[in-house]
Design an enzyme around this catalytic site. Structure first.
Site, PDB file in Angstrom:
ATOM      1  N   TRP A   1       0.842  -1.213   0.000  1.00 25.73           N
ATOM      2  CA  TRP A   1       0.000   0.000   0.000  1.00 25.73           C
ATOM      3  C   TRP A   1       0.874   1.258   0.000  1.00 25.73           C
ATOM      4  O   TRP A   1       0.533   2.267  -0.603  1.00 25.73           O
ATOM      5  CB  TRP A   1      -0.915  -0.010   1.247  1.00 25.73           C
ATOM      6  CG  TRP A   1      -1.651   1.295   1.436  1.00 25.73           C
ATOM      7  CD1 TRP A   1      -2.801   1.693   0.819  1.00 25.73           C
ATOM      8  CD2 TRP A   1      -1.276   2.374   2.295  1.00 25.73           C
ATOM      9  NE1 TRP A   1      -3.164   2.941   1.243  1.00 25.73           N
ATOM     10  CE2 TRP A   1      -2.246   3.386   2.145  1.00 25.73           C
ATOM     11  CE3 TRP A   1      -0.222   2.590   3.173  1.00 25.73           C
ATOM     12  CZ2 TRP A   1      -2.179   4.584   2.842  1.00 25.73           C
ATOM     13  CZ3 TRP A   1      -0.156   3.788   3.872  1.00 25.73           C
ATOM     14  CH2 TRP A   1      -1.132   4.768   3.697  1.00 25.73           C
ATOM     15  N   HIS A   2       2.032   1.156   0.665  1.00 27.17           N
ATOM     16  CA  HIS A   2       2.896   2.341   0.753  1.00 27.17           C
ATOM     17  C   HIS A   2       3.461   2.747  -0.600  1.00 27.17           C
ATOM     18  O   HIS A   2       3.755   3.916  -0.827  1.00 27.17           O
ATOM     19  CB  HIS A   2       4.047   2.086   1.733  1.00 27.17           C
ATOM     20  CG  HIS A   2       3.627   2.191   3.154  1.00 27.17           C
ATOM     21  ND1 HIS A   2       3.197   1.105   3.880  1.00 27.17           N
ATOM     22  CD2 HIS A   2       3.539   3.246   3.995  1.00 27.17           C
ATOM     23  CE1 HIS A   2       2.877   1.503   5.106  1.00 27.17           C
ATOM     24  NE2 HIS A   2       3.073   2.797   5.201  1.00 27.17           N
ATOM     25  N   GLY A   3       3.657   1.799  -1.509  1.00 30.07           N
ATOM     26  CA  GLY A   3       4.200   2.171  -2.797  1.00 30.07           C
ATOM     27  C   GLY A   3       4.430   0.968  -3.677  1.00 30.07           C
ATOM     28  O   GLY A   3       4.515  -0.163  -3.207  1.00 30.07           O
TER      29      GLY A   3
END
Lengths: 388, 495
Positions: free
Chosen positions: B329-331
């Protein structure tokens, strides 16, 4: 002591203090105005900030009188505005900035043209590798007062303001050291008089005897490497060139400005670097030399029909052969700057469709036949000494 | 627009505040909300208006889905049942996120595996998409579970766009926010809330501008510039990034809490001294708390529910998978997958330790040792969080655990000269990252602050207006504002 206060008192005191503190700073900055963006200095002896030329140029354009400018990079920094005024009979100011890209140069010239009616613009045809960041100072050249104020949010200028204010009473050593009150308008751009530069002229031995920083050593190593590959005939083709995008940048910058300002005469000079520099490029079969020639041809042909552009080429002159006229492969003695002004005055060394081919043949031949090893052998020997 | 910019502090915030409360005083019901929404959209689109249509379309879509969920409340067995509508909503939101955030990552990996040459899409990641997407998924689930019945589009728009929490969260529920806007007590200027807001905002600004941005220099040098790192440089690089990340994000959160308070709105706490944690479970209960809650409720629980014959091992598998997804989700990068996996493994290990191994081996881990392991584990995982690729990460990690390249400060040369017999060198020990002896001092001071001082939320709870608190607030504000000299964005803006 009971230090408790009401919430309302807390809020009002914080806001009052902050608004007063930053208001006074902002107001003081506009009043003192160390870069002279808003007005001339409060005291005549307060001079210009040489180390902050990308900002300082805006102040000079805003508040000083002139009708012609010299605005290039290090190749024009030693051109005397006084000489230009005398020779070309116009009121010149030199606003050249070391390492200024063509894009940023054109931003400043455009601003000067919009602020004043200019008779002459002198610049050099270099700085085409347009990678210089301009976001830090470009807001000073859009003519918006509110944007101009932003320059004084930079903390170092607050210190400069305090220094400049203090000079009314006393010169502080710290301020002198940080060049807060630097130099006069006539000398604002020149670098020749600095010891480390001046002493390098006079021959290759002077390049080598002074203390050389890593940047200079890298440059000398590059020369030695090029000479070595020429000697051993194994030079690899270098694909990238500082002239790769030169034509596109020229069209978008100087050519555009010249077309928009037909009453201003644009004098564009290909800066005469040393023969050594061109010979190394030519003899090592670097495509940079070919790109340079292509750039000259294209710029001359594009500008041919534009009456207010004159292009000058001085690479064929004999002073380029003599390395004692250079402090490094590129930077020449100020007497070359003076020769440029005379060339402009007398219409000498003009590049036109008539003179172009013979000029190119001549500089190619000179570069091809120049004996680089007289110089590069000394550099190699110097570098070997460093290794030991 | 950045909280740490002159335009925000001196123009946007005061103008938004005064007009909002003026409109509140006129008894106009919708005008203050319209004003706050307009200001929030300006805030969002300040640097690039191009994604305003995207966020507005997303908001409009989710509002209609939620309306439909409420409308089809009783129609359970038809195609357009509540459940199907919820599925459509969730899949659409995730689809939007996948398209903008992961498509190029997917294409790059397909090209790499199949040696194909599919062109990358010309996509720029829309600001805040990861946050407003999650918040809208929560809203849809809340609508489905009858926890919220929002009928006003204006209210919903305000819920999503309210500028203090629009860009980086915290990720909030509708019921946590919107009743506060309707509460008549909050229609008036409240000096207590403004005092608390200014106080916490000043702490957040100081955290970001002074602390995080100072550590950013060493982290950037170590990760992006230096070709090689010695032992100390590698540790200073990783610790600098760990502190930069914490102060950058928690600084933003403090500022968000402060700004919201000025408007009489309380938003939930997102950090609670995470570096005081003595286990990875403890860490995630203190770090990015609203994201942890989201992971637990909306990723972990559905995975667990999908297992038949649930046991502890399956629950641990769910934990690992949930954190793998949270990492991604962060990247869109394999580095985030590694980061998520490391935290997943850490959590699973921590759970097994608590449930089995502690009893089996009869070891009661000393608190300080537990803290030491946790802190270093988090610090090492953060190397993967920061690194652009495997080579960056391995450069830092290898040097952190290599004793072949130790450079000792020349300060100790006289006393420790015998170490040169073991291949150790004396000299500029932080040269490649532009550090010096003072860098170590700053790291130690920062470590002391995060371990032994009250966090900003604890300070907020005990805040009393006094001359001293006013002086402290002024110091934080003035020193920080004087140090704002560049457009320093927040790390989580990239996510």
């Amino acid at each position: 002591m009971n230090s408790k206060i009401e919430y309302q008192t807390f809020v009002i005191s914080i806001l009052t203090f902050c608004i007063s503190f930053f208001g006074i700073i902002l107001f003081s900055m506009v009043i003192i105005d160390p870069l002279k963006i808003f007005h001339k200095p409060l005291k005549d002896s307060i001079n210009f900030m040489k180390g902050e030329m990308r900002y300082q140029v805006a102040g000079i354009i805003n508040n000083y009188e002139f009708d012609s400018i010299i605005l290039g990079a290090s190749m024009l920094q030693n051109t005397s505005a006084k000489d230009a005024t005398d020779i070309l009979q116009s009121s010149f100011v030199n606003l050249s900035v070391g390492g200024l890209s063509m894009g940023n140069r054109s931003l400043m010239i455009d601003y000067a043209l919009k602020s004043k009616k200019l008779n002459h613009v002198i610049t050099t045809l270099d700085g085409f590798a347009d990678s210089e960041n301009k976001s830090n100072f470009s807001f000073l050249y859009n003519g918006t007062f509110l944007d101009d104020i932003k320059v004084y949010k930079t903390r170092r200028f607050v210190i400069d303001a305090v220094c400049q204010l203090s000079t009314i009473y006393v010169e502080i050593a710290y301020c002198k050291k940080r060049n807060s009150y630097d130099t006069s308008l006539e000398l604002i751009t020149e670098w020749y008089s600095t010891y480390d530069h001046k002493e390098r002229f006079g021959g290759i031995e002077n390049w080598l005897k002074l203390e050389n920083n890593s940047q200079i050593i890298d440059q000398l190593e590059e020369i030695a490497e090029q000479a070595n590959c020429i000697k051993n005939n194994y030079c690899e083709a270098i694909k990238s060139s500082t002239y790769d995008n030169a034509i596109g940048i020229f069209d978008k910058t100087i050519l555009k400005l010249a077309l928009e300002n037909s009453d201003t005469k644009f004098h564009l000079i290909f800066p005469p670097y040393s023969r050594l520099k061109y010979a190394l490029l030519k003899q090592s079969n670097s495509n940079e030399f070919e790109s340079y020639i292509t750039t000259i041809k294209n710029i001359v042909m594009r500008s041919e029909a534009i009456e207010n552009i004159s292009i000058y080429g001085m690479d064929h002159l004999t002073f380029s052969d003599d390395i004692s006229n250079y402090k490094d492969p590129s930077h020449y003695h100020p007497r070359v700057n003076q020769e440029m002004l005379k060339a402009i005055k007398n219409n000498h060394f003009l590049l036109t469709s008539q003179t172009l081919n013979s000029y190119i043949e001549e500089i190619e031949s000179l570069a091809k036949n120049y004996d680089i090893f007289l110089i590069t052998n000394q550099i190699e020997s110097y570098l070997r000494g460093l290794e030991i | 627009m950045l909280f740490n910019s002159f335009g925000f502090i001196f123009i946007f915030l005061p103008a938004t505040f005064f007009v909002y409360f003026y409109l509140r005083s006129t008894q106009l019901v919708n005008a203050p909300k319209v004003w706050l929404i307009s200001a929030s959209l300006l805030f969002y689109g300040w640097s690039n208006f191009i994604y305003l249509p995207l966020i507005l379309s997303s908001i409009l879509f989710n509002f209609f889905i939620s309306k439909a969920i409420l409308k089809f409340d009783l129609v359970n067995k038809q195609f357009l049942s509540k459940k199907n509508l919820l599925k459509v909503g969730i899949i659409s939101n995730i689809g939007l996120l996948i398209y903008f955030k992961y498509m190029n990552f997917f294409i790059t990996n397909v090209n790499s595996v199949f040696s194909s040459n599919i062109d990358l899409l010309n996509i720029i990641l829309p600001l805040a998409i990861s946050f407003f997407t999650l918040q809208q998924i929560i809203f849809l689930v809340d609508s489905y579970e009858d926890l919220v019945k929002e009928k006003s589009f204006l209210n919903y728009l305000l819920f999503i766009t309210f500028f203090p929490q629009l860009i980086l969260g915290p990720i909030v529920h509708h019921h946590q926010m919107m009743p506060q806007f309707e509460d008549k007590k909050n229609y008036f200027i409240n000096y207590k809330n403004i005092s608390l807001g200014i106080f916490i905002f000043s702490i957040g600004l100081f955290k970001k501008v002074v602390i995080a941005d100072s550590f950013e220099v060493f982290a950037t040098q170590g990760f992006d510039v230096a070709n090689t790192l010695n032992f100390f440089e590698a540790w200073v690089t990783s610790l600098s990034y760990t502190f930069q990340l914490y102060f950058d994000f928690s600084g933003y959160m403090d500022m968000a809490v402060g700004i919201a308070l000025i408007f009489n709105i309380q938003i939930p706490q997102n950090f609670n001294s995470p570096f005081k944690a003595s286990g990875i479970i403890d860490f995630w209960q203190r770090w990015h708390i609203t994201l942890s809650n989201f992971i637990t409720t909306y990723i972990y629980t559905p995975i667990v529910m999908s297992f038949k014959n649930l046991n502890i091992h399956k629950a641990m598998l769910a934990t690992f998978l949930a954190f793998l997804i949270a990492g991604l989700w962060h990247g869109a990068s394999w580095m985030f997958v590694i980061f998520g996996s490391l935290h997943g493994i850490g959590l699973v290990t921590n759970q097994y330790w608590n449930k089995y191994w502690k009893k089996k081996f009869k070891i009661n881990l000393n608190f300080y040792l537990a803290w030491f392991i946790t802190f270093n584990y988090v610090n090492i995982a953060n190397v993967f969080f920061r690194a652009r690729d495997w080579s960056d990460a391995s450069k830092v990690i290898n040097s952190m655990f290599s004793v072949d390249n130790i450079v000792i400060p020349s300060l100790f040369e006289n006393k420790l000269i015998f170490l040169s017999n073991y291949g150790m060198v004396f000299g500029e020990f932080l040269n490649n990252i532009g550090g010096n002896n003072r860098t170590i001092l700053w790291i130690l001071i920062t470590l002391i602050i995060v371990l032994f001082f009250k966090n900003s939320m604890e300070l907020l709870k005990t805040f009393k207006p006094s001359i001293w608190s006013a002086l402290l607030t002024l110091f934080f504000l003035i020193y920080s504002i004087l140090n704002i000299s560049k457009n320093s964005s927040f790390i989580y803006f990239n996510f």
